[in-house]
Design an enzyme around this catalytic site. Structure first.
Site, short mmCIF file in Angstrom:
data_model
loop_
_atom_site.label_atom_id
_atom_site.label_comp_id
_atom_site.label_asym_id
_atom_site.label_seq_id
_atom_site.Cartn_x
_atom_site.Cartn_y
_atom_site.Cartn_z
N PRO A 30 0.84 -1.20 0.00
CA PRO A 30 0.00 0.00 0.00
C PRO A 30 0.87 1.25 0.00
O PRO A 30 1.78 1.38 0.81
CB PRO A 30 -0.78 -0.12 1.32
CG PRO A 30 0.15 -0.89 2.23
CD PRO A 30 0.94 -1.81 1.34
N CYS A 127 4.19 4.07 9.01
CA CYS A 127 4.40 5.28 8.22
C CYS A 127 5.31 6.25 8.97
O CYS A 127 5.01 6.62 10.11
CB CYS A 127 3.08 5.95 7.89
SG CYS A 127 3.28 7.48 6.92
#
Length: 352
Positions: A30, A127
């Site tokens: 992703p 992230c």
């Protein structure tokens, strides 16, 4: 037998569809503003991974974005977030990736995403973006294992509530994270995550501090697999970082013993990368590659007309390289304002 070992002797019954796939499982990474529905449709047509992921989407946004004040296309801020979760049946199995530092919003968003028919939910705990970390989300959760556990529990609770209403089995939960925050703390961090029994744990083989500035530490993926086995956990371990193609993916799976490989770097400009019959696109012609660029562009305009066309252009750097006059073609494409102009520039280059 100590407490931790006895804990993991309990069988993980949460694998869901993951337990039906042949190993090593090869999946799409992703990536924000990259793996949107237009790009995934290219893989669905030219070479499917075993599982696809959406871009990461804010759970807080799904819960708080206003469903009023439509733009010129009739889309509200809430609608636009859900556009990031748009998918089609030919993309299954499809996993929605969410991020948040707020368990309440993660529970509600997971409930809604389950209702939307996704095959699984992945939690972004890796992230490195500072804006995401300021929300106590992404890689920040590596520093806050207690909150991370609450987040996983909230997702499981939201899924359970929706599944009960739908009279279906709960969809599986997975986690994507890193080896550590500033330092490699893999053993402590992975042990903590495994206690929550996610179906899959994907490890990007770098710390948050390292970003992508150093080569991925694939020896640590092997260590994570050994740790998982020592704890008798049923969670599948996937490796991620610097995987360039299918051959590389299979080699890294063999080297580490992990259950799956997530390919990110190798997907750019190559929708054939997962195609085993075509050897990952090694023998695709220039015309095929440039035709794919045009097709991808039109898909972007069709499915995501509300998004800035400049987002599509980041793909042109990957599609257009490694051949004579690539630089000149790329420069022209960067000036294009829409798909029709892109198609005309490519046709002119190919002499059509």
């Amino acid at each position: 037998m100590n407490f931790i070992t006895s804990f993991f002797k309990k069988k993980n019954t949460n694998l869901g569809f993951w337990g039906t796939l042949k190993k090593p499982i090869i999946v799409l990474a992703p990536m924000a503003d990259v793996t949107d529905v237009s790009f995934r449709q290219m893989f669905a047509k030219y070479g499917r991974p075993d599982v696809m992921w959406t871009e990461f989407v804010s759970a807080d946004g799904l819960c708080l974005a206003p469903n009023t004040n439509s733009d010129a296309r009739g889309l509200t801020p809430h609608d636009k977030l859900w556009k990031d979760l748009l998918y089609f049946e030919n993309e299954r199995p499809i996993v929605a990736q969410l991020f948040s530092g707020n368990p309440k919003y993660m529970e509600q968003a997971s409930y809604e995403v389950t209702k939307a028919g996704f095959d699984g939910i992945d939690i972004n705990m890796g992230c490195p973006d500072k804006a995401i970390q300021r929300q106590n989300a992404g890689a920040f959760l590596i520093k806050d294992p207690k909150r991370a556990k609450q987040i996983i529990g909230a997702v499981q609770k939201g899924i359970a509530r929706a599944s009960k209403e739908m009279q279906k089995d709960p969809i599986p939960v997975s986690v994507k994270t890193r080896l550590g925050f500033n330092e490699d703390s893999m053993e402590q961090w992975v042990t903590h995550i495994l206690k929550a029994q996610p179906a899959v744990l994907t490890l990007h083989a770098r710390t948050r501090k390292e970003m992508s500035k150093v080569p991925a530490h694939w020896n640590r993926i092997k260590d994570a697999v050994a740790l998982r086995d020592s704890l008798s956990s049923q969670t599948l371990i996937f490796g991620n970082g610097d995987v360039i193609d299918l051959e590389d993916a299979y080699a890294k799976a063999e080297m580490t013993g992990c259950d799956g490989i997530m390919i990110g770097r190798g997907i750019f400009g190559n929708p054939w990368v997962f195609n085993r019959e075509l050897e990952g696109g090694k023998h695709i012609t220039l015309e095929q590659k440039l035709s794919a660029l045009v097709e991808h562009t039109f898909l972007f305009e069709t499915h995501l007309p509300h998004k800035n066309f400049a987002l599509m252009k980041k793909h042109y750097k990957a599609y257009v390289n490694g051949f004579d006059n690539a630089g000149a073609l790329r420069a022209k494409l960067m000036e294009a304002k829409n798909g029709q102009e892109v198609a005309h520039i490519v046709e002119e280059f190919l002499g059509k």
